[in-house]
Enzyme design. Structure first.
Site, mmCIF file in Angstrom:
data_model
loop_
_atom_site.group_PDB
_atom_site.id
_atom_site.type_symbol
_atom_site.label_atom_id
_atom_site.label_comp_id
_atom_site.label_asym_id
_atom_site.label_seq_id
_atom_site.Cartn_x
_atom_site.Cartn_y
_atom_site.Cartn_z
ATOM 1 N N SER A 1 0.927 -1.134 0.229
ATOM 2 C CA SER A 1 0.088 -0.008 0.059
ATOM 3 C C SER A 1 0.859 1.352 0.010
ATOM 4 O O SER A 1 0.332 2.253 -0.247
ATOM 5 C CB SER A 1 -0.856 0.150 1.266
ATOM 6 O OG SER A 1 -1.557 -1.283 1.230
ATOM 7 N N HIS B 1 -1.181 -2.564 -7.235
ATOM 8 C CA HIS B 1 -1.938 -2.338 -5.819
ATOM 9 C C HIS B 1 -3.450 -2.462 -6.010
ATOM 10 O O HIS B 1 -4.127 -1.556 -6.894
ATOM 11 C CB HIS B 1 -1.535 -0.850 -5.279
ATOM 12 C CG HIS B 1 -2.220 -0.560 -4.128
ATOM 13 N ND1 HIS B 1 -2.465 0.747 -3.897
ATOM 14 C CD2 HIS B 1 -2.527 -1.200 -3.130
ATOM 15 C CE1 HIS B 1 -3.032 0.869 -2.557
ATOM 16 N NE2 HIS B 1 -3.204 -0.177 -2.015
ATOM 17 N N GLU C 1 -3.567 0.006 -8.954
ATOM 18 C CA GLU C 1 -2.666 1.058 -9.217
ATOM 19 C C GLU C 1 -1.474 0.337 -9.256
ATOM 20 O O GLU C 1 -0.830 -0.441 -8.849
ATOM 21 C CB GLU C 1 -2.619 1.798 -7.864
ATOM 22 C CG GLU C 1 -2.052 3.247 -7.666
ATOM 23 C CD GLU C 1 -2.035 3.969 -6.295
ATOM 24 O OE1 GLU C 1 -2.202 3.029 -5.425
ATOM 25 O OE2 GLU C 1 -1.711 4.947 -6.378
ATOM 26 N N ASN D 1 -3.298 5.928 -1.301
ATOM 27 C CA ASN D 1 -3.188 6.039 0.214
ATOM 28 C C ASN D 1 -2.530 7.408 0.605
ATOM 29 O O ASN D 1 -2.837 7.817 1.550
ATOM 30 C CB ASN D 1 -2.227 5.077 0.728
ATOM 31 C CG ASN D 1 -3.106 3.666 0.909
ATOM 32 O OD1 ASN D 1 -4.321 3.871 1.455
ATOM 33 N ND2 ASN D 1 -2.607 2.625 0.260
HETATM 34 P P1 NAD Z 1 -3.506 -9.426 6.234
HETATM 35 O O1 NAD Z 1 -2.841 -9.334 7.383
HETATM 36 O O2 NAD Z 1 -4.881 -9.670 6.125
HETATM 37 O O3 NAD Z 1 -2.854 -10.640 5.444
HETATM 38 C C1 NAD Z 1 -1.231 -10.765 5.291
HETATM 39 C C2 NAD Z 1 -0.862 -12.235 5.230
HETATM 40 O O4 NAD Z 1 0.592 -12.386 4.812
HETATM 41 C C3 NAD Z 1 -0.973 -12.995 6.450
HETATM 42 O O5 NAD Z 1 -1.963 -14.010 6.321
HETATM 43 C C4 NAD Z 1 0.378 -13.393 7.024
HETATM 44 O O6 NAD Z 1 0.379 -14.628 7.752
HETATM 45 C C5 NAD Z 1 1.118 -13.530 5.735
HETATM 46 N N1 NAD Z 1 2.527 -13.484 5.556
HETATM 47 C C6 NAD Z 1 3.211 -12.816 6.591
HETATM 48 N N2 NAD Z 1 4.663 -13.016 6.247
HETATM 49 C C7 NAD Z 1 4.492 -13.942 5.247
HETATM 50 C C8 NAD Z 1 5.621 -14.721 4.565
HETATM 51 N N3 NAD Z 1 6.841 -14.518 4.945
HETATM 52 N N4 NAD Z 1 5.148 -15.478 3.603
HETATM 53 C C9 NAD Z 1 3.794 -15.611 3.245
HETATM 54 N N5 NAD Z 1 2.937 -14.994 3.930
HETATM 55 C C10 NAD Z 1 3.238 -14.156 5.135
HETATM 56 O O7 NAD Z 1 -3.097 -8.410 5.327
HETATM 57 P P2 NAD Z 1 -3.781 -7.659 4.011
HETATM 58 O O8 NAD Z 1 -4.850 -6.762 4.374
HETATM 59 O O9 NAD Z 1 -4.243 -8.727 3.103
HETATM 60 O O10 NAD Z 1 -2.545 -6.935 3.299
HETATM 61 C C11 NAD Z 1 -1.584 -7.463 2.599
HETATM 62 C C12 NAD Z 1 -0.811 -6.632 1.575
HETATM 63 O O11 NAD Z 1 -1.805 -5.799 0.940
HETATM 64 C C13 NAD Z 1 0.007 -5.471 2.421
HETATM 65 O O12 NAD Z 1 1.085 -4.948 1.659
HETATM 66 C C14 NAD Z 1 -1.162 -4.397 2.483
HETATM 67 O O13 NAD Z 1 -0.618 -2.982 2.708
HETATM 68 C C15 NAD Z 1 -1.853 -4.455 1.045
HETATM 69 N N6 NAD Z 1 -2.978 -3.927 0.877
HETATM 70 C C16 NAD Z 1 -4.089 -3.983 1.816
HETATM 71 C C17 NAD Z 1 -5.297 -3.510 1.608
HETATM 72 C C18 NAD Z 1 -6.277 -3.524 2.712
HETATM 73 O O14 NAD Z 1 -7.200 -3.151 2.696
HETATM 74 N N7 NAD Z 1 -6.305 -4.512 3.774
HETATM 75 C C19 NAD Z 1 -5.613 -2.864 0.449
HETATM 76 C C20 NAD Z 1 -4.772 -2.780 -0.591
HETATM 77 C C21 NAD Z 1 -3.216 -3.316 -0.166
#
Ligand code: NAD
Length: 267
Positions: free
Chosen positions: A119, A140, A152, A190
């Site tokens: 993000s 993104h 994005e 963001n």
């Molecule tokens: P989340 O916490 O729901 O999921 C993250 C997952 O990554 C977890 O299941 C965790 O166990 C796993 N993980 C951690 N280390 C790991 C590794 N070494 N190998 C494999 N898996 C691993 O987070 P999320 O909300 O899905 O966000 C994930 C990414 O997407 C982040 O970079 C976040 O900034 C981005 N993002 C999030 C949103 C949102 O609305 N939540 C929107 C756009 C982008």
């Protein structure tokens, strides 16, 4: 290279959504997370997502079964060597992403594009942890991925035009529309969204309004689909805080200072 197998690293909110949309669009998916328990939960949620499409008459039971067969899950990063392109959607933490990209760089074939769903973290900095910075790019996706159409696309300083074309093309094949943003903290989405969410926490902390009042101002008053506090819950407060910290540190401007209430709630 023809992309048939999409690797997804991280089976949380975003990884599940990206995997589901890839399956819906005919790709095979290898989904990786740290524990089997998380992967099983992710598979169940993807199945529920596909069930909704069956209920809505968008896909048949048979298509759903085929999509689920095209999904494999693994706790071993090495299993991503089958992928023609990988999208990393793991925890929003540079240390975590660095470890993943270094491993992906070892296991994936040299022409494979490595995309990150970060993000806010610098694509250039993530790319620099690999020996293929020309093949690293930001893709993104928005949450919920199966519903929101935007992706994005962010190029790091070394990302090649060919890699950017691959990312745009894949997004299109996933039924998405792309915008390009430059590689600055928070990119476009963001940089604009998080200060609003942060301000909502400040006014809540100062007692200017209740949770309902704050959300209604934006929901009813500005026709946003939901208020900023509800949106922060949907995104995940930990993700919001991580993004604000990247904005604050990367841009050096106190206006991005995370609201102490948000910090406390994440604690
Ligand atoms: P989340 O916490 O729901 O999921 C993250 C997952 O990554 C977890 O299941 C965790 O166990 C796993 N993980 C951690 N280390 C790991 C590794 N070494 N190998 C494999 N898996 C691993 O987070 P999320 O909300 O899905 O966000 C994930 C990414 O997407 C982040 O970079 C976040 O900034 C981005 N993002 C999030 C949103 C949102 O609305 N939540 C929107 C756009 C982008």
């Amino acid at each position: 290279m023809e992309i048939r197998v999409v690797g997804v690293v991280g089976a949380g909110t975003m990884g599940q959504g990206i995997a589901q949309v890839a399956l819906q669009n005919g790709f095979r998916v290898v989904l990786r997370d740290l524990e089997d328990r998380i992967l099983q939960q992710a598979r169940a949620r993807i199945e529920r997502g596909l069930d909704r499409l069956v209920e809505g008459g968008k896909i048949s039971d048979l298509q759903k079964a085929e999509m689920l067969r095209a999904l494999s899950t693994s706790v071993a990063l090495a299993d991503l060597k089958a992928a023609d392109l990988v999208i990393e959607a793991a925890t929003e933490d540079f240390g975590v992403k660095r470890g993943i990209f270094q491993e992906l760089d070892k296991h994936c074939r040299p022409p494979v594009v490595l995309a990150t769903n970060t993000s806010s973290i610098s694509i250039t900095k993530i790319a620099a942890t690999t020996r293929r910075p020309d093949k690293v790019i930001g893709m993104h996706f928005m949450n919920p991925v199966p519903i929101l159409q935007l992706v994005e696309v962010i190029r790091g300083v070394e990302t090649s035009a060919e890699t950017a074309a691959v990312a745009h093309d894949l997004a299109k094949r996933l039924g998405k529309i792309t915008v390009e943003a430059k590689d600055f903290p928070g990119f476009l989405t963001n940089r604009i969204l998080m200060p609003m969410i942060n301000e909502a926490f400040f006014v809540l902390m100062e007692g200017v309004g209740t949770v309902d009042a704050i959300d209604n101002v934006m929901h009813l008053g500005m026709k946003h689909p939901m208020g900023p506090l509800a949106l922060a819950d949907l995104i995940g407060l930990d993700v919001c805080l991580a993004v604000l910290r990247t904005l604050h540190e990367g841009l050096g401007d106190p206006k991005y200072r995370p609201a102490p209430l948000l910090v406390k709630m994440v604690d």
